[in-house]
Design a protein around this motif. Structure first.
Motif, PDB file in Angstrom:
ATOM      1  N   ASP A  42       0.810  -1.207   0.000  1.00 40.49           N
ATOM      2  CA  ASP A  42       0.000   0.000   0.000  1.00 40.49           C
ATOM      3  C   ASP A  42       0.849   1.266   0.000  1.00 40.49           C
ATOM      4  O   ASP A  42       0.327   2.368   0.117  1.00 40.49           O
ATOM      5  CB  ASP A  42      -0.939   0.025   1.210  1.00 40.49           C
ATOM      6  CG  ASP A  42      -0.210  -0.118   2.533  1.00 40.49           C
ATOM      7  OD1 ASP A  42       1.048  -0.097   2.534  1.00 40.49           O
ATOM      8  OD2 ASP A  42      -0.878  -0.249   3.566  1.00 40.49           O
ATOM      9  N   GLY A  43       2.171   1.121  -0.122  1.00 39.36           N
ATOM     10  CA  GLY A  43       3.050   2.284  -0.177  1.00 39.36           C
ATOM     11  C   GLY A  43       3.500   2.774   1.178  1.00 39.36           C
ATOM     12  O   GLY A  43       4.326   3.673   1.257  1.00 39.36           O
ATOM     13  N   MET A  44       2.958   2.185   2.263  1.00 43.19           N
ATOM     14  CA  MET A  44       3.366   2.605   3.597  1.00 43.19           C
ATOM     15  C   MET A  44       4.618   1.844   4.031  1.00 43.19           C
ATOM     16  O   MET A  44       5.001   0.847   3.432  1.00 43.19           O
ATOM     17  CB  MET A  44       2.233   2.405   4.596  1.00 43.19           C
ATOM     18  CG  MET A  44       1.024   3.300   4.331  1.00 43.19           C
ATOM     19  SD  MET A  44      -0.107   3.417   5.746  1.00 43.19           S
ATOM     20  CE  MET A  44      -0.550   1.717   5.984  1.00 43.19           C
ATOM     21  N   LEU A  45       5.211   2.318   5.103  1.00 43.50           N
ATOM     22  CA  LEU A  45       6.444   1.744   5.607  1.00 43.50           C
ATOM     23  C   LEU A  45       6.267   0.283   6.025  1.00 43.50           C
ATOM     24  O   LEU A  45       5.369  -0.048   6.793  1.00 43.50           O
ATOM     25  CB  LEU A  45       6.930   2.558   6.807  1.00 43.50           C
ATOM     26  CG  LEU A  45       8.131   2.023   7.581  1.00 43.50           C
ATOM     27  CD1 LEU A  45       9.386   2.091   6.724  1.00 43.50           C
ATOM     28  CD2 LEU A  45       8.306   2.817   8.875  1.00 43.50           C
ATOM     29  N   SER A  46       7.126  -0.590   5.527  1.00 46.16           N
ATOM     30  CA  SER A  46       7.240  -1.958   6.010  1.00 46.16           C
ATOM     31  C   SER A  46       8.516  -2.037   6.835  1.00 46.16           C
ATOM     32  O   SER A  46       9.618  -2.059   6.285  1.00 46.16           O
ATOM     33  CB  SER A  46       7.297  -2.958   4.845  1.00 46.16           C
ATOM     34  OG  SER A  46       7.653  -4.249   5.324  1.00 46.16           O
ATOM     35  N   VAL A  47       8.372  -2.042   8.148  1.00 48.95           N
ATOM     36  CA  VAL A  47       9.544  -2.009   9.020  1.00 48.95           C
ATOM     37  C   VAL A  47      10.437  -3.233   8.826  1.00 48.95           C
ATOM     38  O   VAL A  47      11.663  -3.101   8.720  1.00 48.95           O
ATOM     39  CB  VAL A  47       9.111  -1.836  10.489  1.00 48.95           C
ATOM     40  CG1 VAL A  47      10.301  -1.974  11.423  1.00 48.95           C
ATOM     41  CG2 VAL A  47       8.440  -0.476  10.678  1.00 48.95           C
ATOM     42  N   PRO A  48       9.869  -4.456   8.755  1.00 54.19           N
ATOM     43  CA  PRO A  48      10.757  -5.605   8.541  1.00 54.19           C
ATOM     44  C   PRO A  48      11.523  -5.525   7.219  1.00 54.19           C
ATOM     45  O   PRO A  48      12.728  -5.832   7.177  1.00 54.19           O
ATOM     46  CB  PRO A  48       9.801  -6.804   8.563  1.00 54.19           C
ATOM     47  CG  PRO A  48       8.635  -6.335   9.375  1.00 54.19           C
ATOM     48  CD  PRO A  48       8.483  -4.890   9.017  1.00 54.19           C
ATOM     49  N   GLU A 247      12.069  -0.576  15.936  1.00 55.55           N
ATOM     50  CA  GLU A 247      12.288  -1.086  14.586  1.00 55.55           C
ATOM     51  C   GLU A 247      12.805  -2.521  14.619  1.00 55.55           C
ATOM     52  O   GLU A 247      12.473  -3.331  13.750  1.00 55.55           O
ATOM     53  CB  GLU A 247      13.246  -0.165  13.842  1.00 55.55           C
ATOM     54  CG  GLU A 247      12.658   1.223  13.610  1.00 55.55           C
ATOM     55  CD  GLU A 247      12.650   1.629  12.151  1.00 55.55           C
ATOM     56  OE1 GLU A 247      13.438   1.055  11.375  1.00 55.55           O
ATOM     57  OE2 GLU A 247      11.838   2.506  11.781  1.00 55.55           O
ATOM     58  N   ARG A 248      13.605  -2.862  15.608  1.00 57.07           N
ATOM     59  CA  ARG A 248      14.078  -4.242  15.724  1.00 57.07           C
ATOM     60  C   ARG A 248      12.922  -5.201  15.937  1.00 57.07           C
ATOM     61  O   ARG A 248      12.942  -6.345  15.459  1.00 57.07           O
ATOM     62  CB  ARG A 248      15.076  -4.370  16.869  1.00 57.07           C
ATOM     63  CG  ARG A 248      15.632  -5.775  16.993  1.00 57.07           C
ATOM     64  CD  ARG A 248      16.733  -5.898  18.018  1.00 57.07           C
ATOM     65  NE  ARG A 248      17.364  -7.207  17.928  1.00 57.07           N
ATOM     66  CZ  ARG A 248      18.422  -7.572  18.611  1.00 57.07           C
ATOM     67  NH1 ARG A 248      18.979  -6.728  19.450  1.00 57.07           N
ATOM     68  NH2 ARG A 248      18.952  -8.776  18.468  1.00 57.07           N
ATOM     69  N   LEU A 249      11.890  -4.758  16.649  1.00 53.60           N
ATOM     70  CA  LEU A 249      10.740  -5.606  16.917  1.00 53.60           C
ATOM     71  C   LEU A 249       9.888  -5.829  15.680  1.00 53.60           C
ATOM     72  O   LEU A 249       9.007  -6.708  15.678  1.00 53.60           O
ATOM     73  CB  LEU A 249       9.888  -4.992  18.028  1.00 53.60           C
ATOM     74  CG  LEU A 249      10.538  -4.899  19.408  1.00 53.60           C
ATOM     75  CD1 LEU A 249       9.649  -4.123  20.366  1.00 53.60           C
ATOM     76  CD2 LEU A 249      10.854  -6.285  19.961  1.00 53.60           C
TER      77      LEU A 249
END
Length: 514
Positions: A42-48, A247-249
């Motif tokens: 969806d264009g949003m941030l994917s932290v992993p 972010e690590r989580l």
């Protein structure tokens, strides 16, 4: 708040993970990204996905140099991904370069370089002087270069300036999230950063003649100036360690700033949680109203430091206004007393902060043992703590405590209860958790050193092992808060009377010792 120890080393060596403090592993550097890097479908941030990319351990300052060697500021405190901003830079060297690092986990490197400039001709821009009755210092420098954030994922950034001489400084910038729905929102406390910023010789605390009541400090401070010291001292001390852990989580994260919270009443719509990081003292009425409304709609709220929401401020364009003890000089005094800039708990429109934070800031400076009171609480699961487990010096330099007065939300649980002495007065600090009818949970660590302890570097005399405790508690907190209204599964069980020695005493309830 009192003077802080800003010259802590950057969070480069040891960090906190879920359940254990660990030494950080290095990764290879990467200097660029494509437009879709670190984003979901969806264009949003994917932290992993973002943190799965190679990081760059070389994000700190190798050589700070003299004060005027190289320094700068961005003309925006935050931008949406793809928007442009200008860097206004002054240097005594003939040229400089700029690099942008997104702060995160990245396998322990804690940053990824997403952009680098060509060499830019340098110029020494004019020094700034205080102006007007508010003694406001604004650099108002000419832009040195325009920077596009195309391909930069949402997040907290440090831009590193490197002069031809090798001297370096940081400039912080937030690439904010357009939507926070379903995510855990990390807030960069830009207003507080500026309140303490002494660049140009003035802050909301200091002027040439002294501090606070000297009549020489600024009454309004400008965002149009560099930050002092390394260029981002409050961010690296009180925010970056918690960002690395979140972010690590791999949690669904959104990023914003205190100023964005002020301007946009819909910003937190649908957010699962909002996190105030380690030092978030200066709040506008709109900030407080928007976070309170979000809580009452089911958004969890976490305060990872102490002294949050203590000063009432006003934002005027790129100015942070706070008359503090000179509040009777505020132009809105007698016209709109609810907007007069002073401590939230003080006249002419007292509204103590604990109605939102759950705790009251009390005083500084102190350094005391952090003492576990309720080891069976779900937030302490996996820590191995028992009743009375103590972590030396984890409480400080500022602290909060739960108060038995009518403004304190109930039910409220005290998780840690730490006796201390501050300015010759015996008192205590509390870690607390309360829930409200919407199902939202609210957590407050009660100590300014919570986020600092995550590094495990032994600063302030905090034992490195404390990072295993604070890291696990913070991981438990963030995971639960990222999942939705925490109070539905974890309603607070009130235990205030067991820990506040003044509870039930109509003379002392609601007291403020300082």
């Amino acid at each position: 708040m009192g003077t802080q120890e800003w010259d802590r080393r950057h969070f480069l060596g040891a960090g906190a993970a879920a359940g254990a403090g660990v030494f950080l592993a290095g990764c290879t550097a990467d200097s660029g990204s494509g437009p879709e890097t670190g984003t979901a479908g969806d264009g949003m941030l994917s932290v992993p996905a973002e943190n799965g990319r190679p990081g760059d351990r070389d994000w700190g300052l190798r050589q700070r140099g003299a004060d005027r060697a190289v320094e700068g500021y961005a003309d925006r405190v935050s931008v949406l991904p793809g928007e442009a901003f200008s860097l206004c830079v002054s240097t005594t060297a003939k040229g400089f370069r700029a690099e942008a690092f997104r702060m995160g986990w990245y396998g322990g490197a804690q940053a990824r370089k997403v952009w680098a400039s060509e060499r830019i001709p340098g110029t020494a821009q004019p020094p700034a002087r205080p102006a007007g009755e508010t003694r406001t210092v604004a650099a108002s420098w000419q832009p040195s270069l325009r920077v596009s954030t195309r391909g930069w994922p949402e997040g907290a950034y440090l831009i590193r300036l490197t002069a031809d001489s090798g001297d370096q400084r940081h400039i912080p910038l937030t690439v904010r999230s357009a939507s926070t729905a379903g995510r855990l929102v990390l807030v960069n406390a830009v207003a507080t950063w500026q309140a303490y910023n002494t660049w140009g010789g003035y802050s909301l605390y200091y002027g040439p003649g002294g501090k606070d009541d000297s009549g020489s400090r600024s009454l309004a401070v400008s965002c149009d100036r560099p930050y002092d010291r390394d260029g981002a001292p409050l961010f690296t001390t009180y925010e970056q360690p918690a960002i690395a852990l979140a972010e690590r989580l791999g949690l669904p994260l959104a990023y914003t700033t205190s100023m964005d919270l002020d301007r946009d009443p819909q910003l937190l719509h649908g957010a699962h949680a909002v996190v105030s990081l380690g030092h978030d003292e200066y709040w506008t009425p709109a900030m407080r109203a928007h976070v309170t409304a979000a809580r009452d709609a089911g958004t969890n709220v976490a305060f990872l430091g102490a002294n949050a929401c203590f000063r009432r401020i006003r934002l005027e364009q790129r100015l942070v206004v706070c008359y503090k003890t000179d509040w009777q000089r505020d132009p809105l005094y007698g016209k709109d007393d609810a907007a007069v800039t002073t401590d939230w708990r003080e006249p002419p429109h007292a509204d103590p902060e604990n109605a939102l934070t759950g705790t009251l800031y009390e005083s500084n400076p102190t350094s005391a043992d952090y003492v576990v009171a309720e080891p069976g609480h779900w937030l302490l699961e996996g820590t191995g703590a028992v009743r009375g487990t103590a972590f030396p010096n984890l409480v400080g330099t500022e602290y909060d405590r739960v108060d038995a007065g009518p403004a304190t939300p109930r039910p409220i649980e005290i998780l840690a209860h730490s006796w201390l002495v501050c300015r010759g007065v015996r008192s205590f600090a509390d870690t607390a958790y309360y829930t409200v009818g919407s199902g939202a949970g609210v957590f407050n660590s009660g100590t300014m050193r919570w986020v600092e302890s995550l590094t495990g570097d032994g600063g302030h005399g905090i034992p490195p092992g404390a990072a295993r405790f604070t890291g696990r508690v913070t991981a438990n907190l963030l995971r639960a808060f990222a999942s939705g209204p925490a109070g539905r599964e974890h309603p607070a069980a009130d235990n205030l009377e067991a820990y506040d020695p003044y509870a039930g005493d109509p003379i002392w309830a609601g007291r403020n010792l300082w």
